[in-house]
Enzyme design. Structure first.
Site, PDB file in Angstrom:
ATOM      1  N   HIS A  16      -3.146 -33.005 -27.596  1.00 19.78           N
ATOM      2  CA  HIS A  16      -3.432 -31.579 -27.701  1.00 19.78           C
ATOM      3  C   HIS A  16      -4.247 -31.301 -28.962  1.00 19.78           C
ATOM      4  CE1 HIS A  16       0.336 -30.212 -30.267  1.00 19.78           C
ATOM      5  NE2 HIS A  16      -0.323 -31.171 -30.845  1.00 19.78           N
ATOM      6  N   CYS A  35      -3.042 -30.721 -36.886  1.00 20.06           N
ATOM      7  CA  CYS A  35      -2.963 -30.433 -35.444  1.00 20.06           C
ATOM      8  C   CYS A  35      -4.189 -29.660 -34.957  1.00 20.06           C
ATOM      9  CB  CYS A  35      -1.672 -29.690 -35.095  1.00 20.06           C
ATOM     10  SG  CYS A  35      -0.281 -30.819 -34.847  1.00 20.06           S
ATOM     11  N   HIS A  41      -5.168 -35.141 -30.717  1.00 22.89           N
ATOM     12  CA  HIS A  41      -4.249 -36.188 -31.160  1.00 22.89           C
ATOM     13  C   HIS A  41      -3.069 -36.161 -30.211  1.00 22.89           C
ATOM     14  CE1 HIS A  41      -2.742 -32.498 -32.939  1.00 22.89           C
ATOM     15  NE2 HIS A  41      -1.551 -33.033 -32.786  1.00 22.89           N
ATOM     16  N   HIS A  43       1.113 -36.920 -28.970  1.00 26.61           N
ATOM     17  CA  HIS A  43       2.531 -36.944 -29.341  1.00 26.61           C
ATOM     18  C   HIS A  43       3.311 -37.662 -28.249  1.00 26.61           C
ATOM     19  CE1 HIS A  43       2.415 -34.156 -32.750  1.00 26.61           C
ATOM     20  NE2 HIS A  43       1.543 -33.439 -32.063  1.00 26.61           N
ATOM     21  N   ASP A  81       2.129 -35.852 -18.234  1.00 31.17           N
ATOM     22  CA  ASP A  81       2.142 -37.187 -18.824  1.00 31.17           C
ATOM     23  C   ASP A  81       0.741 -37.793 -18.867  1.00 31.17           C
ATOM     24  OD1 ASP A  81       3.371 -39.411 -19.981  1.00 31.17           O
ATOM     25  OD2 ASP A  81       3.604 -40.406 -18.037  1.00 31.17           O
ATOM     26  N   HIS A  82       0.369 -38.281 -20.041  1.00 26.99           N
ATOM     27  CA  HIS A  82      -0.942 -38.886 -20.282  1.00 26.99           C
ATOM     28  C   HIS A  82      -2.102 -37.913 -20.042  1.00 26.99           C
ATOM     29  CE1 HIS A  82       1.502 -42.482 -20.450  1.00 26.99           C
ATOM     30  NE2 HIS A  82       0.490 -43.091 -21.053  1.00 26.99           N
ATOM     31  N   GLU A 126       8.791 -32.666 -30.240  1.00 22.41           N
ATOM     32  CA  GLU A 126       7.399 -33.062 -30.463  1.00 22.41           C
ATOM     33  C   GLU A 126       7.336 -34.300 -31.352  1.00 22.41           C
ATOM     34  OE1 GLU A 126       3.770 -30.296 -30.470  1.00 22.41           O
ATOM     35  OE2 GLU A 126       4.355 -30.519 -32.570  1.00 22.41           O
TER      36      GLU A 126
HETATM   37 NI    NI Z   1       0.217 -31.961 -32.717  1.00 17.78          NI
END
Ligand code: NI
Length: 137
Positions: A16, A35, A41, A43, A81-82, A126
């Site tokens: 995100h 972020c 990047h 998580h 996911d992914h 997160e």
């Molecule tokens: Ni983040």
């Protein structure tokens, strides 16, 4: 009837970027720090889905956690996911993909699909140290 909370933990990876297009680059950097990285990047999210209900006299369950797992995988995990949340999940075009908003998104998908009991809480981890709880509007 005794009531219980039943929980299932599931996992997804997603990328995100936290960015508010209505504000300046400087405001976004100050507000979101790393972020706000324009290159995104990732998580490793953990998701706890918590259902509250009466214990069924015949089964001894509030609900079968195997059934709950399948519902969450089909309704939520397959969508997230992914993925790059900003680019690939349309809801996040209008919502900054913070853990808070991810929890709301997941709640709205799951609440109508719980077959017995009611969705009591969504917890989105997160990082191993940061989580958000959402209990509905
Ligand atoms: Ni983040």
């Amino acid at each position: 009837m005794p009531r219980c909370l039943v929980a299932r933990r599931l996992h997804f990876n997603a990328a995100h970027r936290l960015h508010n297009p209505d504000r300046s680059e400087e405001w976004n950097r100050d507000t979101f720090g790393p972020c706000n990285n324009p290159h995104y990047h990732g998580h490793n999210y953990e998701l706890d889905v918590i259902v509250e209900g009466d214990i069924d006299a015949e089964t001894g369950y509030v609900l079968d956690v195997g059934v709950l797992k399948r519902i969450v995988e089909e309704a939520v995990i397959q969508q997230l996911d992914h993925r790059n949340l900003n680019l690939e999940v349309p809801w996040f075009r209008d919502h900054i993909p913070t853990a808070e908003n991810i929890a709301v998104f997941i709640w709205d998908l799951l609440a109508p699909r719980i077959p017995s009991g009611r969705l009591q809480r969504i917890r989105v981890w997160e990082t191993p140290r940061n989580y958000v709880d959402y209990e509905g509007a």
